[in-house]
Design an enzyme around this catalytic site. Structure first.
Site, short mmCIF file in Angstrom:
data_model
loop_
_atom_site.label_atom_id
_atom_site.label_comp_id
_atom_site.label_asym_id
_atom_site.label_seq_id
_atom_site.Cartn_x
_atom_site.Cartn_y
_atom_site.Cartn_z
N ASP A 50 7.93 16.24 2.77
CA ASP A 50 7.03 15.24 2.21
C ASP A 50 6.10 14.66 3.26
O ASP A 50 6.27 14.86 4.46
CB ASP A 50 7.86 14.11 1.59
CG ASP A 50 8.38 14.45 0.21
OD1 ASP A 50 7.98 15.49 -0.33
OD2 ASP A 50 9.20 13.68 -0.32
N LYS A 71 2.90 13.75 -1.24
CA LYS A 71 2.12 13.02 -2.23
C LYS A 71 1.80 11.66 -1.65
O LYS A 71 2.69 10.91 -1.27
CB LYS A 71 2.90 12.87 -3.54
CG LYS A 71 3.18 14.18 -4.24
CD LYS A 71 3.58 13.98 -5.69
CE LYS A 71 4.92 13.31 -5.83
NZ LYS A 71 6.03 14.20 -5.45
N MET A 186 5.97 0.76 -1.61
CA MET A 186 4.68 1.22 -2.14
C MET A 186 3.94 0.10 -2.88
O MET A 186 3.40 0.30 -3.97
CB MET A 186 4.88 2.44 -3.06
CG MET A 186 5.53 3.62 -2.34
SD MET A 186 6.05 4.95 -3.44
CE MET A 186 7.54 4.23 -4.18
#
Length: 283
Positions: A50, A71, A186
């Site tokens: 990732d 991502k 996030m």
């Protein structure tokens, strides 16, 4: 980094052909990798990693093919379905597959979805937990996620859902009233909505908060602020994701536990930031 680091005497599990191991790489610092993760890196034919995996960690798998599947919000990213099915295809081809995810694969990392896809397609799996940024990243900033004089609960939430928006399914009022410390993954993109929702639910605007960016890496930055000022302080800073937001009085402990600052020669700012009025060892 080098691939010459020796594991302690085993036995260690074998990554067999056709298996996929889903592994947490920790929040950034390669030293926070588990021994099981290192063992997996040594054996893998393919490592699918990732965006938040520290690149130096891949140096411990020089024999493997490295496939990026990161991502990041607002940037071109791999489609989750394609990632999951690629894992299936690689396993079907007899590869020893390591799926390496930042933090812990089961903490806002979609590891559960990938693992379920693999099992549904008859692929054997192993799960290797990792240190989550919401714990390890805050610890590197000198912020204990729990402290007896602050909280008996902590809530971990994500700052966006599948749509990329602030999660509509979250009961912000219940979270605000039910947990002394809130850790938000996030959350920078929607920080204004999040802080507004928490204040509307009764959290004081003066409540201590921290933003930890690039946690545990050489680029780590920490902003100490308050709930009412967090959004504007972030906007006025140079901070960029990835970031962990922490809301709660445990943030005050950074004044005495900023161990990285002390390594650099700084003195603790306050030996009693919670105002206990007695030594820490006193009950």
């Amino acid at each position: 980094m080098t691939d010459s680091l020796d594991l302690p005497n085993g036995p260690w599990p074998m990554l067999e052909p056709g298996w996929v191991w889903l592994c947490g790489a920790g929040p950034g610092d390669p030293g926070l990798l588990t021994l099981h993760a290192l063992n997996a890196l040594r054996q893998a034919d393919v490592v699918i990693y990732d965006a938040l995996v520290e690149p130096r960690i891949l140096d411990w798998a020089p024999q493997a093919e490295h496939i990026y599947a990161g991502k990041r919000g607002g940037k071109p990213s791999a489609v989750q379905r394609d990632i999951s099915l690629r894992l299936v295809d690689l396993a079907a081809a007899g590869k020893r597959v390591l799926r390496l995810k930042g933090g812990d694969p089961f903490v806002f990392g979609r590891g559960g979805e990938e693992a379920q896809t693999l099992v549904q397609h008859g692929v054997s799996i192993r799960i290797i937990p990792g240190i989550s940024a919401g714990i390890g990243g805050l610890a590197y900033a000198g912020i204990p996620v729990t402290h007896r004089d602050v909280n008996q609960s902590v809530t971990f939430v994500t700052g966006h859902d599948q749509s990329g928006l602030t999660p509509s399914s979250l009961n912000w009022k219940a979270i605000a009233q039910g947990s002394q410390v809130i850790v938000i993954y996030m959350g920078m993109k929607h920080v204004e909505q999040i802080t507004g929702a928490l204040i509307d639910a009764g959290r004081p605007a003066s409540e201590p908060c921290a933003v930890v960016c690039a946690a545990t890496t050489g680029d780590q930055q920490v902003l100490e602020t308050t709930l009412g000022r967090m959004s504007q302080d972030i906007a006025a800073s140079t901070l960029e994701p990835p970031a962990i937001l922490c809301v709660g009085r445990s943030v005050l402990m950074r004044q005495v536990l900023d161990w990285q600052g002390m390594l650099a020669g700084e003195r603790p700012r306050n030996l009693d930031p919670l105002g206990r009025g007695r030594p820490a060892e006193a009950s």
